[in-house]
Design an enzyme around this catalytic site. Structure first.
Site, PDB file in Angstrom:
ATOM      1  N   LYS A  79      -7.017   6.191  10.876  1.00 11.95           N
ATOM      2  CA  LYS A  79      -8.066   5.966   9.881  1.00 11.95           C
ATOM      3  C   LYS A  79      -9.393   6.606  10.325  1.00 11.95           C
ATOM      4  O   LYS A  79     -10.146   7.128   9.511  1.00 11.95           O
ATOM      5  CB  LYS A  79      -8.213   4.470   9.589  1.00 11.95           C
ATOM      6  CG  LYS A  79      -6.972   3.870   8.917  1.00 11.95           C
ATOM      7  CD  LYS A  79      -6.675   4.507   7.561  1.00 11.95           C
ATOM      8  CE  LYS A  79      -5.470   3.936   6.873  1.00 11.95           C
ATOM      9  NZ  LYS A  79      -5.260   4.448   5.509  1.00 11.95           N
ATOM     10  N   TYR A 133      -2.935   2.759  13.891  1.00 14.29           N
ATOM     11  CA  TYR A 133      -3.542   2.690  12.558  1.00 14.29           C
ATOM     12  C   TYR A 133      -5.032   3.014  12.639  1.00 14.29           C
ATOM     13  O   TYR A 133      -5.554   3.831  11.869  1.00 14.29           O
ATOM     14  CB  TYR A 133      -3.312   1.283  11.988  1.00 14.29           C
ATOM     15  CG  TYR A 133      -3.745   1.105  10.556  1.00 14.29           C
ATOM     16  CD1 TYR A 133      -2.880   1.419   9.511  1.00 14.29           C
ATOM     17  CD2 TYR A 133      -5.006   0.605  10.229  1.00 14.29           C
ATOM     18  CE1 TYR A 133      -3.261   1.239   8.186  1.00 14.29           C
ATOM     19  CE2 TYR A 133      -5.398   0.426   8.914  1.00 14.29           C
ATOM     20  CZ  TYR A 133      -4.524   0.743   7.894  1.00 14.29           C
ATOM     21  OH  TYR A 133      -4.908   0.566   6.582  1.00 14.29           O
ATOM     22  N   ASN A 148      -3.811   8.107  -0.847  1.00 11.02           N
ATOM     23  CA  ASN A 148      -3.809   6.666  -0.581  1.00 11.02           C
ATOM     24  C   ASN A 148      -2.595   6.212   0.221  1.00 11.02           C
ATOM     25  O   ASN A 148      -2.672   5.193   0.906  1.00 11.02           O
ATOM     26  CB  ASN A 148      -3.850   5.930  -1.933  1.00 11.02           C
ATOM     27  CG  ASN A 148      -3.390   4.497  -1.814  1.00 11.02           C
ATOM     28  OD1 ASN A 148      -4.136   3.639  -1.345  1.00 11.02           O
ATOM     29  ND2 ASN A 148      -2.138   4.228  -2.190  1.00 11.02           N
TER      30      ASN A 148
HETATM   31  P1  ADP Z   1      -1.742  -0.864   0.237  1.00  9.46           P
HETATM   32  O1  ADP Z   1      -1.591  -1.324  -1.156  1.00  9.46           O
HETATM   33  O2  ADP Z   1      -2.531  -1.779   1.100  1.00  9.46           O
HETATM   34  O3  ADP Z   1      -2.213   0.567   0.300  1.00  9.46           O
HETATM   35  P2  ADP Z   1       1.111  -0.927   0.333  1.00  9.46           P
HETATM   36  O4  ADP Z   1       2.038  -0.935   1.500  1.00  9.46           O
HETATM   37  O5  ADP Z   1       1.198  -2.033  -0.672  1.00  9.46           O
HETATM   38  O6  ADP Z   1      -0.332  -0.841   0.962  1.00  9.46           O
HETATM   39  O7  ADP Z   1       1.221   0.445  -0.461  1.00  9.46           O
HETATM   40  C1  ADP Z   1       1.378   1.648   0.138  1.00  9.46           C
HETATM   41  C2  ADP Z   1       2.203   2.557  -0.781  1.00  9.46           C
HETATM   42  O8  ADP Z   1       2.437   3.771  -0.074  1.00  9.46           O
HETATM   43  C3  ADP Z   1       3.563   1.959  -1.134  1.00  9.46           C
HETATM   44  O9  ADP Z   1       3.787   2.063  -2.527  1.00  9.46           O
HETATM   45  C4  ADP Z   1       4.538   2.824  -0.360  1.00  9.46           C
HETATM   46  O10 ADP Z   1       5.785   3.016  -1.009  1.00  9.46           O
HETATM   47  C5  ADP Z   1       3.783   4.141  -0.249  1.00  9.46           C
HETATM   48  N1  ADP Z   1       4.221   4.960   0.877  1.00  9.46           N
HETATM   49  C6  ADP Z   1       4.535   4.559   2.129  1.00  9.46           C
HETATM   50  N2  ADP Z   1       4.935   5.602   2.874  1.00  9.46           N
HETATM   51  C7  ADP Z   1       4.864   6.700   2.077  1.00  9.46           C
HETATM   52  C8  ADP Z   1       5.145   8.082   2.261  1.00  9.46           C
HETATM   53  N3  ADP Z   1       5.593   8.542   3.432  1.00  9.46           N
HETATM   54  N4  ADP Z   1       4.942   8.914   1.216  1.00  9.46           N
HETATM   55  C9  ADP Z   1       4.497   8.447   0.028  1.00  9.46           C
HETATM   56  N5  ADP Z   1       4.225   7.158  -0.204  1.00  9.46           N
HETATM   57  C10 ADP Z   1       4.409   6.285   0.799  1.00  9.46           C
END
Ligand code: ADP
Length: 255
Positions: free
Chosen positions: A166, A162, A94
């Site tokens: 996807k 993006y 995710n």
């Molecule tokens: P959504 O809820 O729409 O998927 P968010 O930005 O709220 O988007 O959540 C995405 C999550 O992915 C966040 O908790 C963020 O910390 C995490 N994330 C972003 N980059 C990475 C990464 N490189 N590795 C692991 N987790 C990540």
């Protein structure tokens, strides 16, 4: 935790990007369905909070930090799940990043690589490690759910990198079915439309209304509306669904 619908009882699941928004909701739904969860995120504090929320609901969860854009982290995450709980049955990829809207010709090398390294490299590194673990499940395989987007099917103004990642996730998901269905390993891509994760509150009222109206249902989705679907399709009863793309979009792609 509800005891009447434990359709993931006994399953070991991992969720990346589970510290916030969709990922947190998915992890909580897995927990409510009886799975044991490895919660992962690059953000340790938020990830630990998700694991604590699962425990508060009566579930079992541990946190393991991983930056999905690093192959070594993706491998260490799967190793953690197997060491801790003996196997890996379900993985939900995710974690993702969304860039500010930028017309394609203005996208810098840096922005391109930032988005592709997390959203696409991350899913590849994750699945490679997850499939290897699922091959050790005495022929029972496992389930991979990749969080794509409606933008895995159509373009959107200013979101080129993006959109590209996807679409690629949808392709990689099909490839798992082609290569591994015979080993009972299946993958499904889920395509959420715009979901309320807090950022929408920064939009001006006009942009917010336009985004709501882009969905035939007349509103953005709630994280729970995606989490519930992801948990449901991870159940063994969905064994014949493989390589599919499932929109969760309030009708967005229907018009
Ligand atoms: P959504 O809820 O729409 O998927 P968010 O930005 O709220 O988007 O959540 C995405 C999550 O992915 C966040 O908790 C963020 O910390 C995490 N994330 C972003 N980059 C990475 C990464 N490189 N590795 C692991 N987790 C990540």
């Amino acid at each position: 935790m509800s005891q009447d619908n434990q359709f993931l009882q006994g399953k070991i699941a991992l969720v990346t990007g589970a510290g916030a928004g969709l990922g947190r909701s998915i992890a909580l739904h897995y927990g409510n369905a009886g799975a044991t969860i490895v919660v992962s995120d690059i953000n340790e504090e938020n990830g630990k909070e998700t694991a604590a929320l699962i425990a508060e609901n009566g579930g079992t969860a541990s946190f393991k930090r991983a930056d999905v854009s690093k192959a070594a982290d993706a491998e260490a995450l799967v190793e953690f799940a197997v060491n801790q709980y003996g196997r890996l049955d379900i993985a939900c990829n995710n974690a993702g990043v969304a860039p500010p809207a930028t017309p394609l010709a203005e996208v810098s090398d840096e922005l391109w690589h930032k988005i592709t390294s997390v959203n696409l490299d991350g899913v590849f590194y994750g699945m490679r490690a997850q499939i290897r673990a699922m091959q050790q499940n005495n022929g029972q395989g496992g389930t991979i759910v990749n969080i794509a987007s409606i933008l895995g099917q159509v373009g959107f103004p200013g979101l080129g990198p993006y959109v590209a990642t996807k679409h690629a996730i949808v392709g990689l998901t099909k490839q798992v079915a082609v290569d591994y269905a015979s080993q009972n390993i299946r993958a499904i891509a889920v395509g959420p439309a715009f979901i309320k994760t807090g950022l929408e509150s920064n939009l001006d009222p006009k942009s917010r209304a336009a985004l709501d109206e882009a969905h035939p249902i007349g509103r953005m989705g709630e994280p729970e509306e995606v989490g519930a679907v992801v948990a449901a399709i991870s159940a063994p009863t969905w064994s014949f669904v493989n390589g599919s793309y499932i929109p969760v979009d309030g009708g967005f792609l229907a018009r």
